[in-house]
Design a protein around this motif. Sequence first.
Motif, PDB file in Angstrom:
ATOM      1  N   ALA A 107     -10.870 -25.048  22.807  1.00 51.32           N
ATOM      2  CA  ALA A 107     -10.217 -25.857  23.836  1.00 51.32           C
ATOM      3  C   ALA A 107      -9.541 -24.975  24.873  1.00 51.32           C
ATOM      4  CB  ALA A 107      -9.193 -26.788  23.187  1.00 51.32           C
ATOM      5  N   SER A 108      -8.894 -23.910  24.428  1.00 51.39           N
ATOM      6  CA  SER A 108      -8.236 -22.988  25.358  1.00 51.39           C
ATOM      7  C   SER A 108      -9.254 -22.280  26.234  1.00 51.39           C
ATOM      8  CB  SER A 108      -7.406 -21.972  24.574  1.00 51.39           C
ATOM      9  OG  SER A 108      -6.835 -21.008  25.435  1.00 51.39           O
ATOM     10  N   GLY A 109     -10.356 -21.829  25.650  1.00 47.38           N
ATOM     11  CA  GLY A 109     -11.378 -21.130  26.414  1.00 47.38           C
ATOM     12  C   GLY A 109     -12.055 -22.024  27.431  1.00 47.38           C
ATOM     13  N   VAL A 110     -12.422 -23.240  27.019  1.00 44.83           N
ATOM     14  CA  VAL A 110     -13.075 -24.174  27.942  1.00 44.83           C
ATOM     15  C   VAL A 110     -12.119 -24.604  29.036  1.00 44.83           C
ATOM     16  CG1 VAL A 110     -14.077 -26.489  28.122  1.00 44.83           C
ATOM     17  CG2 VAL A 110     -14.747 -24.983  26.244  1.00 44.83           C
ATOM     18  N   GLY A 111     -10.866 -24.836  28.684  1.00 47.64           N
ATOM     19  CA  GLY A 111      -9.898 -25.303  29.668  1.00 47.64           C
ATOM     20  C   GLY A 111      -9.464 -24.256  30.673  1.00 47.64           C
ATOM     21  N   SER A 112      -9.699 -22.985  30.381  1.00 47.97           N
ATOM     22  CA  SER A 112      -9.266 -21.919  31.294  1.00 47.97           C
ATOM     23  C   SER A 112     -10.379 -21.410  32.204  1.00 47.97           C
ATOM     24  CB  SER A 112      -8.702 -20.745  30.474  1.00 47.97           C
ATOM     25  OG  SER A 112      -9.702 -20.204  29.624  1.00 47.97           O
ATOM     26  N   ILE A 113     -11.503 -22.127  32.240  1.00 49.37           N
ATOM     27  CA  ILE A 113     -12.587 -21.733  33.137  1.00 49.37           C
ATOM     28  C   ILE A 113     -12.123 -21.825  34.593  1.00 49.37           C
ATOM     29  CG2 ILE A 113     -14.897 -22.387  33.940  1.00 49.37           C
ATOM     30  CD1 ILE A 113     -14.903 -21.041  31.253  1.00 49.37           C
ATOM     31  N   ASP A 114     -12.540 -20.862  35.391  1.00 50.48           N
ATOM     32  CA  ASP A 114     -12.159 -20.815  36.811  1.00 50.48           C
ATOM     33  C   ASP A 114     -12.559 -22.124  37.505  1.00 50.48           C
ATOM     34  OD1 ASP A 114     -11.614 -20.232  39.415  1.00 50.48           O
ATOM     35  OD2 ASP A 114     -12.772 -18.373  39.485  1.00 50.48           O
ATOM     36  N   ARG A 115     -11.568 -22.815  38.117  1.00 48.67           N
ATOM     37  CA  ARG A 115     -11.834 -24.110  38.749  1.00 48.67           C
ATOM     38  C   ARG A 115     -12.745 -23.968  39.967  1.00 48.67           C
ATOM     39  NH1 ARG A 115     -11.292 -26.932  34.733  1.00 48.67           N
ATOM     40  NH2 ARG A 115     -11.730 -28.690  36.145  1.00 48.67           N
ATOM     41  N   ASP A 116     -12.670 -22.834  40.665  1.00 47.26           N
ATOM     42  CA  ASP A 116     -13.569 -22.630  41.805  1.00 47.26           C
ATOM     43  C   ASP A 116     -15.019 -22.589  41.333  1.00 47.26           C
ATOM     44  OD1 ASP A 116     -11.436 -22.522  43.559  1.00 47.26           O
ATOM     45  OD2 ASP A 116     -11.253 -20.334  43.422  1.00 47.26           O
ATOM     46  N   LEU A 117     -15.246 -21.922  40.192  1.00 49.12           N
ATOM     47  CA  LEU A 117     -16.593 -21.872  39.620  1.00 49.12           C
ATOM     48  C   LEU A 117     -17.061 -23.269  39.223  1.00 49.12           C
ATOM     49  CD1 LEU A 117     -18.974 -20.166  38.598  1.00 49.12           C
ATOM     50  CD2 LEU A 117     -17.732 -19.874  36.444  1.00 49.12           C
ATOM     51  N   VAL A 118     -16.144 -24.065  38.701  1.00 54.29           N
ATOM     52  CA  VAL A 118     -16.487 -25.432  38.310  1.00 54.29           C
ATOM     53  C   VAL A 118     -16.882 -26.249  39.547  1.00 54.29           C
ATOM     54  CG1 VAL A 118     -15.568 -27.580  37.346  1.00 54.29           C
ATOM     55  CG2 VAL A 118     -15.043 -25.390  36.257  1.00 54.29           C
ATOM     56  N   GLU A 119     -16.129 -26.093  40.636  1.00 54.97           N
ATOM     57  CA  GLU A 119     -16.428 -26.860  41.848  1.00 54.97           C
ATOM     58  C   GLU A 119     -17.775 -26.469  42.438  1.00 54.97           C
ATOM     59  OE1 GLU A 119     -14.837 -29.439  42.948  1.00 54.97           O
ATOM     60  OE2 GLU A 119     -13.385 -29.243  41.295  1.00 54.97           O
ATOM     61  N   VAL A 120     -18.063 -25.168  42.422  1.00 61.30           N
ATOM     62  CA  VAL A 120     -19.370 -24.719  42.912  1.00 61.30           C
ATOM     63  C   VAL A 120     -20.487 -25.271  42.029  1.00 61.30           C
ATOM     64  CG1 VAL A 120     -20.836 -22.699  43.263  1.00 61.30           C
ATOM     65  CG2 VAL A 120     -18.449 -22.631  43.979  1.00 61.30           C
ATOM     66  N   SER A 121     -20.268 -25.231  40.721  1.00 63.66           N
ATOM     67  CA  SER A 121     -21.270 -25.749  39.787  1.00 63.66           C
ATOM     68  C   SER A 121     -21.456 -27.249  39.971  1.00 63.66           C
ATOM     69  CB  SER A 121     -20.840 -25.459  38.348  1.00 63.66           C
ATOM     70  OG  SER A 121     -20.656 -24.084  38.146  1.00 63.66           O
ATOM     71  N   ARG A 122     -20.400 -27.940  40.292  1.00 63.25           N
ATOM     72  CA  ARG A 122     -20.494 -29.387  40.471  1.00 63.25           C
ATOM     73  C   ARG A 122     -21.426 -29.751  41.637  1.00 63.25           C
ATOM     74  NH1 ARG A 122     -17.084 -32.762  38.179  1.00 63.25           N
ATOM     75  NH2 ARG A 122     -15.495 -31.122  37.949  1.00 63.25           N
ATOM     76  N   SER A 123     -21.447 -28.891  42.645  1.00 57.34           N
ATOM     77  CA  SER A 123     -22.309 -29.169  43.796  1.00 57.34           C
ATOM     78  C   SER A 123     -23.789 -28.986  43.458  1.00 57.34           C
ATOM     79  CB  SER A 123     -21.929 -28.244  44.955  1.00 57.34           C
ATOM     80  OG  SER A 123     -22.167 -26.883  44.610  1.00 57.34           O
ATOM     81  N   PHE A 124     -24.068 -28.206  42.399  1.00 57.91           N
ATOM     82  CA  PHE A 124     -25.456 -28.000  42.001  1.00 57.91           C
ATOM     83  C   PHE A 124     -25.856 -28.890  40.822  1.00 57.91           C
ATOM     84  CE2 PHE A 124     -24.478 -24.052  44.204  1.00 57.91           C
ATOM     85  CZ  PHE A 124     -25.622 -23.862  44.973  1.00 57.91           C
ATOM     86  N   LEU A 125     -24.983 -28.978  39.814  1.00 52.30           N
ATOM     87  CA  LEU A 125     -25.329 -29.691  38.591  1.00 52.30           C
ATOM     88  C   LEU A 125     -24.903 -31.155  38.622  1.00 52.30           C
ATOM     89  CD1 LEU A 125     -24.361 -26.926  36.008  1.00 52.30           C
ATOM     90  CD2 LEU A 125     -26.644 -27.502  36.821  1.00 52.30           C
ATOM     91  N   GLY A 126     -23.792 -31.419  39.244  1.00 51.86           N
ATOM     92  CA  GLY A 126     -23.360 -32.796  39.401  1.00 51.86           C
ATOM     93  C   GLY A 126     -22.629 -33.343  38.199  1.00 51.86           C
ATOM     94  N   LYS A 127     -23.310 -33.564  37.105  1.00 41.17           N
ATOM     95  CA  LYS A 127     -22.726 -34.213  35.948  1.00 41.17           C
ATOM     96  C   LYS A 127     -21.730 -33.303  35.238  1.00 41.17           C
ATOM     97  CE  LYS A 127     -26.671 -37.224  34.933  1.00 41.17           C
ATOM     98  NZ  LYS A 127     -27.663 -37.611  33.903  1.00 41.17           N
ATOM     99  N   SER A 128     -20.649 -33.921  34.797  1.00 39.39           N
ATOM    100  CA  SER A 128     -19.606 -33.155  34.102  1.00 39.39           C
ATOM    101  C   SER A 128     -20.112 -32.577  32.794  1.00 39.39           C
ATOM    102  CB  SER A 128     -18.393 -34.052  33.847  1.00 39.39           C
ATOM    103  OG  SER A 128     -17.374 -33.347  33.196  1.00 39.39           O
ATOM    104  N   THR A 129     -20.957 -33.345  32.082  1.00 42.09           N
ATOM    105  CA  THR A 129     -21.486 -32.858  30.803  1.00 42.09           C
ATOM    106  C   THR A 129     -22.400 -31.649  31.001  1.00 42.09           C
ATOM    107  OG1 THR A 129     -23.258 -34.520  30.987  1.00 42.09           O
ATOM    108  CG2 THR A 129     -21.326 -35.096  29.663  1.00 42.09           C
ATOM    109  N   ASP A 130     -23.157 -31.623  32.112  1.00 38.72           N
ATOM    110  CA  ASP A 130     -24.024 -30.476  32.395  1.00 38.72           C
ATOM    111  C   ASP A 130     -23.199 -29.230  32.693  1.00 38.72           C
ATOM    112  OD1 ASP A 130     -26.316 -31.980  32.057  1.00 38.72           O
ATOM    113  OD2 ASP A 130     -26.427 -32.552  34.166  1.00 38.72           O
ATOM    114  N   ILE A 131     -22.106 -29.405  33.439  1.00 41.31           N
ATOM    115  CA  ILE A 131     -21.231 -28.265  33.740  1.00 41.31           C
ATOM    116  C   ILE A 131     -20.590 -27.747  32.457  1.00 41.31           C
ATOM    117  CG2 ILE A 131     -19.204 -27.519  35.040  1.00 41.31           C
ATOM    118  CD1 ILE A 131     -19.836 -29.699  37.070  1.00 41.31           C
ATOM    119  N   LEU A 132     -20.176 -28.663  31.592  1.00 41.69           N
ATOM    120  CA  LEU A 132     -19.592 -28.266  30.318  1.00 41.69           C
ATOM    121  C   LEU A 132     -20.580 -27.454  29.499  1.00 41.69           C
ATOM    122  CD1 LEU A 132     -17.463 -28.400  28.038  1.00 41.69           C
ATOM    123  CD2 LEU A 132     -18.407 -30.635  27.421  1.00 41.69           C
TER     124      LEU A 132
END
Length: 273
Positions: free
Chosen positions: A163-188
């Motif tokens: 939980a600590s490792g997943v929750g500390s992922i860089d939010r900028d990386l998450v936002e960039v990934s969201r523009s390509f992958l879209g779904k939250s489960t895919d980003i996870l």
Amino acid sequence: MSQYTKSKRSARWMRRAALIGKPLPTSQRIGLGFIGIVVVLLVWQLTATFKLANPILVSSPIKVVKTGFELTNSGVLGTAVASTGKLFLISISISIVSGVLIGAVIGWYRMINGLMDPLVSIAYATPRIALIPLITVWFGIGFEARVLIVWMLAVFPIIINVASGVGSIDRDLVEVSRSFLGKSTDILRHVAIPGAVPAIVSGIRQGILLGLIGVVVAEYFVGDTGVGGLIFNAGLVLNTGIVYLGALVFAGTALVLTMLLKMVERRVDKWRV
């Protein structure tokens, strides 16, 4: 003192300072570890040979080895190790799978984190060994009860680290990934979990060590089987040779599994990069 001597001494100190904090080569680290083990065994044997301590309490490396051969030839050790191995493998597999899944969900989804984090913290802080009498009332003294005891000790470090490792992922990386992958489960699955590999491996390592403790506790209190039962029964009659032998079995298992996890971590890190 000449200027040349001062310069030479200064260069020597600079080389020493550069080595501070630098990791040792693998071969040198293994060699030093081997020397340390040999020294401890030698001191232990000399202590027993010259009766510097009560031989009933300290045993000796030679006696432990003889005891190991005797129990192996009689089949007692093999049966105990097989029973313990089965319990440990099943329990730790369930702990890893459930711990990674629960930890990933808790670390990724904020609403679930807010709901579950206090419960996980309370459960982790609770002395779970104290629940063994309740477990025996619910599940008896069978194999399922022993699995549950090991799971209770092993799963929470995995959940918390994941939980600590997943929750500390860089939010900028998450936002960039969201523009390509879209779904939250895919980003996870493709970004957060691979990025949390060091935390996952650290949690699994802690879970394995606590799981081994859980195996000893479960085998003694619930069923009196395996290497754990062998240790405690030997302790009741002051047969310290068997006690040390059983302890070495668990210590060796922990060492091998820790080394394997470090190898896995290095390989996964290369893949992740």
